[in-house]
Design a protein around this motif. Structure first.
Motif, short mmCIF file in Angstrom:
data_model
loop_
_atom_site.label_atom_id
_atom_site.label_comp_id
_atom_site.label_asym_id
_atom_site.label_seq_id
_atom_site.Cartn_x
_atom_site.Cartn_y
_atom_site.Cartn_z
N GLY A 195 21.23 -32.63 -1.83
CA GLY A 195 20.82 -32.56 -0.44
C GLY A 195 19.32 -32.66 -0.26
O GLY A 195 18.82 -32.53 0.86
N GLN A 196 18.59 -32.91 -1.35
CA GLN A 196 17.12 -33.02 -1.29
C GLN A 196 16.73 -34.48 -1.50
O GLN A 196 17.28 -35.16 -2.36
CB GLN A 196 16.48 -32.14 -2.35
CG GLN A 196 14.97 -32.01 -2.25
CD GLN A 196 14.22 -33.06 -3.04
OE1 GLN A 196 14.71 -33.60 -4.02
NE2 GLN A 196 13.00 -33.37 -2.60
N VAL A 197 15.78 -34.94 -0.70
CA VAL A 197 15.32 -36.32 -0.78
C VAL A 197 13.79 -36.32 -0.91
O VAL A 197 13.11 -35.74 -0.06
CB VAL A 197 15.73 -37.13 0.47
CG1 VAL A 197 15.16 -38.54 0.42
CG2 VAL A 197 17.24 -37.16 0.60
N PRO A 198 13.23 -36.94 -1.94
CA PRO A 198 11.77 -37.02 -2.03
C PRO A 198 11.23 -38.10 -1.10
O PRO A 198 11.81 -39.19 -0.99
CB PRO A 198 11.53 -37.39 -3.50
CG PRO A 198 12.78 -38.12 -3.91
CD PRO A 198 13.91 -37.53 -3.11
N SER A 199 10.14 -37.80 -0.44
CA SER A 199 9.51 -38.81 0.41
C SER A 199 8.79 -39.83 -0.45
O SER A 199 8.19 -39.49 -1.48
CB SER A 199 8.51 -38.15 1.37
OG SER A 199 7.68 -39.11 1.98
N ALA A 200 8.84 -41.08 -0.04
CA ALA A 200 8.13 -42.15 -0.76
C ALA A 200 6.71 -42.33 -0.25
O ALA A 200 5.97 -43.17 -0.76
CB ALA A 200 8.90 -43.47 -0.62
N GLY A 201 6.32 -41.55 0.76
CA GLY A 201 4.98 -41.66 1.31
C GLY A 201 4.86 -42.71 2.40
O GLY A 201 3.88 -42.73 3.15
N VAL A 202 5.84 -43.59 2.49
CA VAL A 202 5.92 -44.59 3.56
C VAL A 202 7.37 -44.66 4.01
O VAL A 202 8.29 -44.35 3.26
CB VAL A 202 5.43 -45.98 3.09
CG1 VAL A 202 3.98 -45.95 2.68
CG2 VAL A 202 6.29 -46.50 1.93
N GLY A 203 7.57 -45.06 5.27
CA GLY A 203 8.93 -45.13 5.78
C GLY A 203 9.60 -43.77 5.85
O GLY A 203 10.82 -43.66 5.74
N THR A 204 8.79 -42.73 6.05
CA THR A 204 9.30 -41.36 6.14
C THR A 204 9.10 -40.84 7.56
O THR A 204 8.00 -40.94 8.10
CB THR A 204 8.58 -40.43 5.16
OG1 THR A 204 8.59 -40.99 3.85
CG2 THR A 204 9.24 -39.06 5.13
N CYS A 205 10.14 -40.28 8.14
CA CYS A 205 10.06 -39.72 9.49
C CYS A 205 10.34 -38.22 9.42
O CYS A 205 11.34 -37.80 8.85
CB CYS A 205 11.06 -40.40 10.41
SG CYS A 205 11.06 -39.76 12.11
N PHE A 206 9.43 -37.44 10.00
CA PHE A 206 9.60 -36.00 10.09
C PHE A 206 9.95 -35.63 11.53
O PHE A 206 9.34 -36.15 12.47
CB PHE A 206 8.32 -35.27 9.68
CG PHE A 206 7.85 -35.60 8.30
CD1 PHE A 206 8.46 -35.05 7.19
CD2 PHE A 206 6.79 -36.48 8.10
CE1 PHE A 206 8.03 -35.36 5.90
CE2 PHE A 206 6.34 -36.79 6.84
CZ PHE A 206 6.97 -36.23 5.74
N SER A 207 10.91 -34.75 11.69
CA SER A 207 11.28 -34.30 13.03
C SER A 207 10.19 -33.37 13.58
O SER A 207 9.34 -32.87 12.84
CB SER A 207 12.61 -33.54 12.99
OG SER A 207 12.45 -32.30 12.33
N ARG A 208 10.24 -33.16 14.87
CA ARG A 208 9.28 -32.24 15.50
C ARG A 208 9.43 -30.84 14.90
O ARG A 208 8.45 -30.13 14.66
CB ARG A 208 9.52 -32.22 17.00
CG ARG A 208 8.56 -31.29 17.75
CD ARG A 208 8.72 -31.39 19.26
NE ARG A 208 7.70 -30.58 19.91
CZ ARG A 208 6.46 -30.98 20.10
NH1 ARG A 208 6.08 -32.18 19.67
NH2 ARG A 208 5.58 -30.20 20.69
N ARG A 209 10.67 -30.45 14.63
CA ARG A 209 10.92 -29.13 14.04
C ARG A 209 10.29 -29.01 12.65
O ARG A 209 9.72 -27.96 12.30
CB ARG A 209 12.43 -28.88 13.96
CG ARG A 209 12.82 -27.49 13.51
CD ARG A 209 14.30 -27.26 13.77
NE ARG A 209 15.11 -27.90 12.74
CZ ARG A 209 15.72 -27.22 11.77
NH1 ARG A 209 15.61 -25.90 11.71
NH2 ARG A 209 16.47 -27.84 10.88
N ALA A 210 10.36 -30.09 11.87
CA ALA A 210 9.79 -30.06 10.52
C ALA A 210 8.28 -29.95 10.56
O ALA A 210 7.68 -29.14 9.83
CB ALA A 210 10.21 -31.33 9.77
#
Length: 519
Positions: free
Chosen positions: A232-247
């Motif tokens: 259930g964990q996904v590493p961000s690639a540094g690009v093409g990553t979207c964070f929600s307002r809550r995050a």
């Protein structure tokens, strides 16, 4: 030939035989590690094929258009990006199939040329905004992103809006026209969304840039999918990553107003674990469109899959020369292996610890691969001596008279064939058969690149005594030479159909009242 020299050669060969057994045993264990991921992926794929896709239609772009547009912010850090960030922002602002978004480009006070590049784009596109960081550059990508977030929060207060998503991109990224619609569709139910990254393929002899093609195609085509399914964990690639307002709000609260760790060289990797620890929902979204006009331009080649090749993704050029590739990868290694081990440690979950091990095993695995390649060259040299000089003194082969070594070599050979197939398959599905075949010789080249990158990272950490003191080492970026947008602008299409006049179009564009042009 003296007896002393013969004894010396005999002892050397005995040592090489022992070394070969140790190396073959370790390579076998690493091969089993990779085989486990392969089996998980293909079993999961078969289960989904017969239990899900047989009963339900595949999702396409239709459902993405049904969700009302939420405000989204794109964050682009830029230091010394003259001729790159301007083209990136201009292409994004003119091709993204979305209206309710803003682009914030972070620049530095001592980089006036990049600022001028961004200013030129801002004049033509009112949704592109220049941010000037508080400190002169270069600082770090994380520091630049923190300045951008501060500017976004001020923009929200002035415009009286709340962004639903904060999207991370680099200055050289080519953004898919449907990317924001995908993020809009998944928000706010998901807190971190990562889409695939597919590097641009170089000419056939460009093995340095080509090995990025192979690694990302397999990693984002298989490994991250398995990782998400098991942990259930996904590493961000540094690009093409979207964070929600809550995050973003949670990260700001945790960091006392600072979302990204300014001392981390891989703030994207670090943040994925921080969100997981907070119970946030992370997803790796591989979402394909059926209309080629809505996908990134991609020439059709033999062996490609239309479903895979039309996935919503990010494309960019990676370093073409040896020196820049080693600099970039050593930064990743310092951030993930050394800083990650120090700051993140290990998890209480066995499955997540397994993938942490896979993230960090490169420091050991690439040294092992390098030694195996050297041993192979020694054995080839010895074989060539027997071919060129058949009357020369002959010693017993180190590969003979050892059932253990023979068995290990056969097993490793089978695992190597599987490794070549797996990599070639995932490269072929997006890039075509020719690139898939090239992935085999490029695999050995990637071992050398990764080995020397590990050496550089290790040297930097040992010299400074602390991984967190290693300075941010920026990679030189290159923006693809793309043609003009393929689609006719909406205003021109409305004129062609007789819905509006040229004068009405100009009035709508220059009007201070912002509204949807299509209405």
């Amino acid at each position: 030939m003296s007896l002393a020299f013969i004894d010396f050669i005999t002892y050397v060969l005995f040592g090489l035989k022992a070394l070969a057994i140790v190396l073959a045993s370790l390579m076998f264990l690493l091969g089993l590690d990779d085989l486990f991921i392969d089996l998980c992926y293909w079993i999961r794929k078969l289960v989904r094929r017969f239990r899900i896709y047989d009963k339900h239609e595949r999702a396409d772009e239709k459902r993405l258009f049904e969700v009302p547009e939420k405000p989204l912010a794109i964050m682009v850090p830029a230091w010394n990006e003259v001729g790159v960030v301007g083209e990136m922002a201009r292409l994004a602002a003119s091709t993204i199939d979305y209206e309710n978004y803003q682009i914030f480009v972070g620049t530095y006070p001592n980089d006036p040329q990049t600022q001028a590049d961004v200013d030129a784009v801002c004049l033509h596109y009112p949704n592109v905004h220049k941010v000037i960081c508080a400190r002169p550059g270069p600082t770090s990508k994380a520091d630049c992103l923190n300045n951008i977030i501060d500017a976004i929060l001020r923009f929200q207060d002035d415009a009286r809006i709340e962004f639903a998503g904060f999207i991370l991109h680099d200055a050289e990224d080519v953004i898919s026209p449907m990317e924001l619609r995908l993020f809009n569709y998944l928000l706010p139910n998901k807190d971190m969304i990562q889409i695939p990254v597919y590097p641009y393929a170089p000419e056939w002899k460009g093995f340095t840039a080509g090995h990025y093609v192979d690694e990302f195609a397999e990693n984002h085509g298989k490994d991250v999918i398995v990782r998400e399914a098991l942990t259930g964990q996904v590493p961000s690639a540094g690009v093409g990553t979207c964070f929600s307002r809550r995050a973003i709000s949670a990260l700001l609260e945790e960091g006392d107003g600072i979302a990204f760790d300014v001392q981390s060289l891989t703030e994207d990797y670090d943040i994925g674990f921080r969100l997981k620890q907070k119970g946030m929902k992370c997803i790796f979204a591989r979402y394909s469109v059926t209309d080629p006009a809505l996908a990134l331009k991609h020439d059709w080649r033999l062996g490609m899959s239309r479903h895979v090749s039309q996935v919503i993704c990010v494309r960019e050029h990676f370093p073409r020369d040896w020196h820049h590739a080693i600099r970039q990868k050593s930064r990743w290694i310092v951030g993930i292996v050394f800083q990650g081990t120090s700051s993140l440690g290990w998890s209480r979950t066995a499955a997540l610890n397994y993938f942490l091990w896979r993230d960090r095993r490169g420091l050991f695995a690439y040294l092992l691969s390098f030694l195996v390649n050297l041993l192979l060259l020694v054995l080839l040299a010895m074989w060539l001596v027997t071919v060129i000089a058949p009357d020369a003194w002959r010693f017993m082969s180190i590969l003979s008279d050892s059932q253990l070594l023979t068995a290990l070599l056969w097993l490793n050979g089978v695992l190597l064939i599987n490794r070549l197939f797996q990599r070639g398959w995932f490269v072929t599905r997006y890039y075509g058969l020719f690139e898939g075949l090239l992935s085999a010789p490029r695999m050995m080249w990637s071992n050398f690149v990764n080995f020397f990158a590990n050496l550089r990272a290790l040297r930097q950490v040992m010299e400074l005594g602390d991984a967190r003191r290693v300075a941010w080492d920026k990679t030189t970026h290159e923006f693809p030479a793309l043609g003009s947008p393929r689609r006719t602008p909406l205003g021109q299409r409305l004129i062609e159909k007789g819905y509006i006049s040229e004068q009405q179009l100009q009035q709508a564009i220059t009007s201070p009242v912002r509204r949807r042009l299509g209405r």
